[in-house]
Design a protein around this motif. Sequence first.
Motif, short mmCIF file in Angstrom:
data_model
loop_
_atom_site.label_atom_id
_atom_site.label_comp_id
_atom_site.label_asym_id
_atom_site.label_seq_id
_atom_site.Cartn_x
_atom_site.Cartn_y
_atom_site.Cartn_z
N HIS A 1 11.63 34.52 -14.57
CA HIS A 1 12.08 35.79 -14.01
C HIS A 1 12.81 35.60 -12.67
O HIS A 1 13.69 36.41 -12.32
CB HIS A 1 10.90 36.75 -13.88
N HIS A 2 12.49 34.55 -11.94
CA HIS A 2 13.24 34.24 -10.73
C HIS A 2 14.69 33.91 -11.10
O HIS A 2 15.64 34.31 -10.40
CB HIS A 2 12.58 33.06 -10.00
N HIS A 3 14.87 33.20 -12.20
CA HIS A 3 16.22 32.88 -12.69
C HIS A 3 16.95 34.16 -13.09
O HIS A 3 18.15 34.31 -12.83
CB HIS A 3 16.11 31.93 -13.87
N GLN A 4 16.22 35.09 -13.74
CA GLN A 4 16.86 36.35 -14.16
C GLN A 4 17.38 37.13 -12.96
O GLN A 4 18.47 37.72 -13.01
CB GLN A 4 15.84 37.22 -14.93
N VAL A 5 16.61 37.13 -11.87
CA VAL A 5 17.02 37.86 -10.67
C VAL A 5 18.24 37.22 -10.03
O VAL A 5 19.20 37.90 -9.66
CB VAL A 5 15.85 37.94 -9.67
N HIS B 1 20.40 34.87 -11.30
CA HIS B 1 21.55 34.47 -12.11
C HIS B 1 21.95 35.48 -13.18
O HIS B 1 23.06 35.41 -13.70
CB HIS B 1 21.28 33.11 -12.76
N ASN B 2 21.06 36.41 -13.52
CA ASN B 2 21.38 37.39 -14.57
C ASN B 2 21.44 38.81 -14.05
O ASN B 2 21.32 39.78 -14.80
CB ASN B 2 20.35 37.30 -15.71
N ASN B 3 21.57 38.94 -12.72
CA ASN B 3 21.85 40.23 -12.09
C ASN B 3 20.75 41.28 -12.27
O ASN B 3 21.02 42.47 -12.39
CB ASN B 3 23.18 40.80 -12.61
N TRP B 4 19.48 40.84 -12.28
CA TRP B 4 18.39 41.80 -12.21
C TRP B 4 18.28 42.27 -10.75
O TRP B 4 18.37 41.47 -9.81
CB TRP B 4 17.07 41.16 -12.61
N ILE C 1 12.63 47.54 -11.74
CA ILE C 1 13.58 46.48 -12.11
C ILE C 1 14.74 47.13 -12.84
O ILE C 1 14.54 47.82 -13.85
CB ILE C 1 12.91 45.44 -13.02
N THR C 2 15.94 46.94 -12.33
CA THR C 2 17.14 47.46 -12.98
C THR C 2 17.91 46.31 -13.59
O THR C 2 18.26 45.34 -12.91
CB THR C 2 18.04 48.20 -11.97
N HIS C 3 18.15 46.40 -14.91
CA HIS C 3 18.86 45.36 -15.64
C HIS C 3 20.37 45.61 -15.60
O HIS C 3 20.81 46.72 -15.27
CB HIS C 3 18.36 45.30 -17.08
N PRO C 4 21.17 44.62 -15.95
CA PRO C 4 22.63 44.79 -15.92
C PRO C 4 23.13 45.95 -16.78
O PRO C 4 24.18 46.52 -16.48
CB PRO C 4 23.15 43.45 -16.44
N MET D 1 12.76 49.09 -15.68
CA MET D 1 11.37 48.81 -16.01
C MET D 1 10.57 49.03 -14.73
O MET D 1 10.96 48.55 -13.66
CB MET D 1 11.26 47.36 -16.50
N THR D 2 9.49 49.78 -14.82
CA THR D 2 8.73 50.13 -13.61
C THR D 2 7.26 49.82 -13.82
O THR D 2 6.70 50.03 -14.90
CB THR D 2 8.89 51.62 -13.27
#
Length: 416
Positions: free
Chosen positions: A376-380, A382-385, A397-400, A405-406
């Motif tokens: 999840h650190h990678h998602q934040v 590198h994947n614009n979380w 958490i707001t996804h691209p 998700m709350t």
Amino acid sequence: MGYDEVVSLVDRVHRVQPDCVDRDLIVTALGALARLSAWCEAQRLVCAQALETLVAVPEQVLAETARVSLRDAERVIQRARTAKTAPGFARALTDGQLSGAHLDHLGHSLRRLNTSQQAALLADSDRLVHIATNTTAEDFARTLRREEQRLAGDDGIARLQHQQRSVRLHTRIDLASGMHHFNMNLDPVTGLKLHNQLRAATETLFHTTTPDNCPTDPTEKQAFLRAHALLHIINGHGTHLNRPEIIVVIDTTTDTTGTGTGSDGDGGGGQGPIIDWGLPVEIPNAVLRDLFHRSDTHPIIIGNGTILHAPGELNLQRTTRLANRAQRRALQALYPTCAIPNCTTNYHNCTIHHITWWRHGGHTNLNNLLPLCTKHHHQVHHNNWTLHLDNNRTLTITHPDNTTMTTGPPTRHTPA
């Protein structure tokens, strides 16, 4: 589960193709797949039970027809025997309400008990089936261990003694690669001590530096660093944590559900202190009391997702990028696992993340820090979380794709 229901589940799965963009359809298919997998496993167990009455070595037939190892086939036979002993679990598996792993844990428990204890455990199978169908296999295993202790009536001392007798170190050399392989099984108390040593050594040695030849893959990197921390200790460079560290978490959050339990296990929503050893291990109370007196203890009080009391400096502003030990203890008190909802990665395998990134001017203050697993650190990063933390540590958490998700404030109260 009847034939028509199986066909219906297959149809739900078949509707999803690789180019599908309907999220609800995909989620429905995944749920159907889980039930179908359980049903298929139940049918495999039925076949295994039938084979046992027809052939001398059913494991061999299973291995050949399923193209699996003989060891895997033996596990299927053992699971089939457990299903025969506990028909309620077999029915729940057929209905897709639990997994084969739930049966495995039940089988392990039964084999650890004597005949009268087995009968007592199975006499309560309806309640156990209800628990299994509403929990993960790992949570069900913890329930079974508590049942074993209750039936043994020894507060887990006999189990710990058995674990201590089972301590082993196996070594081998892989002739193809020339690598030495070490496989060690440790009892919970010894394992806890070694874990504390490795954690402290890893943090001390590699917080600001990375050794040569370190892999870039996040999972392999952590394994590499732990191995080198162990070598550092073995080579006589001193221990990094001579005394175990205990964090006593007192959660004052009101349990409105009436299902919460404190560490005293009163079952009535009590607010007793929770002793966090940093590992999901079960240690008898007598051993805990002895270890408690030989440990460094840090009491932390939390309530509704906030720290009410914690020793040490929790706000470092811009003086350093790295969280200090006091901040790490406070975060551990709040989060047993990664802060992302439903992630079960243990806190000690997480990275401390700045909500407002350090390079964007973020402060190393507790209200700007969050434990995230490698994935999840990678998602934040590198994947614009995008993460947002409220004053009570409610995380959004707001996804691209702008879906969110709350999760509410972290709490240590858990369902009974």
